[in-house]
Motif scaffolding. Structure first.
Motif, mmCIF file in Angstrom:
data_model
loop_
_atom_site.group_PDB
_atom_site.id
_atom_site.type_symbol
_atom_site.label_atom_id
_atom_site.label_comp_id
_atom_site.label_asym_id
_atom_site.label_seq_id
_atom_site.Cartn_x
_atom_site.Cartn_y
_atom_site.Cartn_z
ATOM 1 N N LYS A 1 4.707 -14.485 46.575
ATOM 2 C CA LYS A 1 4.202 -15.374 45.724
ATOM 3 C C LYS A 1 2.782 -15.338 45.626
ATOM 4 O O LYS A 1 2.113 -15.113 46.713
ATOM 5 N N VAL A 2 2.256 -15.139 44.304
ATOM 6 C CA VAL A 2 0.896 -14.999 44.223
ATOM 7 C C VAL A 2 0.315 -16.098 43.686
ATOM 8 O O VAL A 2 0.973 -16.870 43.418
ATOM 9 N N GLY A 3 -1.001 -16.270 43.649
ATOM 10 C CA GLY A 3 -1.704 -17.468 43.422
ATOM 11 C C GLY A 3 -2.212 -18.410 44.485
ATOM 12 O O GLY A 3 -2.977 -17.581 45.390
ATOM 13 N N GLN A 4 -2.216 -19.705 44.356
ATOM 14 C CA GLN A 4 -2.870 -20.319 45.468
ATOM 15 C C GLN A 4 -2.361 -20.269 46.834
ATOM 16 O O GLN A 4 -2.945 -20.092 47.664
ATOM 17 N N ASN A 5 -0.956 -20.350 46.933
ATOM 18 C CA ASN A 5 -0.462 -20.204 48.441
ATOM 19 C C ASN A 5 0.268 -18.535 48.460
ATOM 20 O O ASN A 5 1.621 -18.784 48.429
ATOM 21 N N ARG A 6 -0.395 -17.771 48.512
ATOM 22 C CA ARG A 6 0.267 -16.641 48.642
ATOM 23 C C ARG A 6 1.013 -16.354 49.884
ATOM 24 O O ARG A 6 0.448 -16.695 51.055
ATOM 25 N N MET B 1 8.955 -17.643 56.023
ATOM 26 C CA MET B 1 7.736 -17.245 55.767
ATOM 27 C C MET B 1 7.359 -15.965 56.758
ATOM 28 O O MET B 1 7.416 -16.036 57.884
ATOM 29 N N LEU B 2 7.106 -14.783 56.159
ATOM 30 C CA LEU B 2 6.920 -13.719 57.205
ATOM 31 C C LEU B 2 5.240 -13.404 57.070
ATOM 32 O O LEU B 2 4.796 -13.041 58.153
ATOM 33 N N TYR C 1 -3.287 -11.301 48.438
ATOM 34 C CA TYR C 1 -3.920 -11.674 47.531
ATOM 35 C C TYR C 1 -2.785 -11.650 46.107
ATOM 36 O O TYR C 1 -2.462 -12.359 45.572
ATOM 37 N N TYR C 2 -2.553 -10.395 45.915
ATOM 38 C CA TYR C 2 -1.639 -10.127 44.676
ATOM 39 C C TYR C 2 -0.617 -9.162 45.289
ATOM 40 O O TYR C 2 -0.701 -7.818 44.767
#
Length: 159
Positions: free
Chosen positions: A24-29, A43-44, A50-51
């Protein structure tokens, strides 16, 4: 999965262990994993991203690789040791990496700003980068398959 995922995510499925990985990119990467039915979501990786693009799994070495555009880096998460390693940082070869794949001892990725090219590097000596093809028009995803192995799901299709 019980929660809605953002439109901008990258997903990888592995049939051997019946797992799916996504970033997932964006605020909660973050990079996450779950069973194929969405259960046991974990979550790993949450820091140092960042991207993250182009998730690819080396099932032999139990490593999950990705490329990160902002950090211009090729990294992996060791699924046995639970550690993160930066394999390569380069503003020449990782300006806008997107797709990534693994085959045997090599990694291959696409990059739109570094000559619209496909690059190759050896996992053991990542500083030796080779341009395989250049001058492409916006290369995005990439996949590599061992022609000696059965493709995932092929046995289900032809039964």
């Amino acid at each position: 999965l019980s929660t809605k995922l953002p439109l901008h995510l990258f997903c990888l499925q592995t049939w051997l262990y019946r797992l799916m990985y996504w970033s997932k990119v964006g605020q909660n990467r973050k990079i996450e994993v779950a069973n194929m039915d969405g259960d046991d979501r974990r979550m790993l990786v949450r820091r140092g991203l960042y991207y993250p693009n182009g998730l690819t799994l080396d099932e032999t070495e139990n490593k999950l690789y990705w490329v990160d555009e902002l950090f211009q880096a090729l990294e992996y998460y060791d699924l046995r040791r639970h550690t993160i390693t930066t394999l390569l940082e380069s503003s020449s070869f990782l300006r806008y990496p997107f797709g990534l794949t693994s085959l045997d001892d090599h990694l291959y990725w696409t990059d739109q700003y570094s000559g619209n090219a496909i690059f190759q590097t050896n996992k053991a000596t990542p500083s030796n980068v080779t341009v395989l093809v250049s001058g492409l028009t916006y290369p995005m995803d990439i996949h590599a398959y061992d022609r000696n192995r059965t493709l995932p799901g092929k046995e289900l299709i032809f039964k």
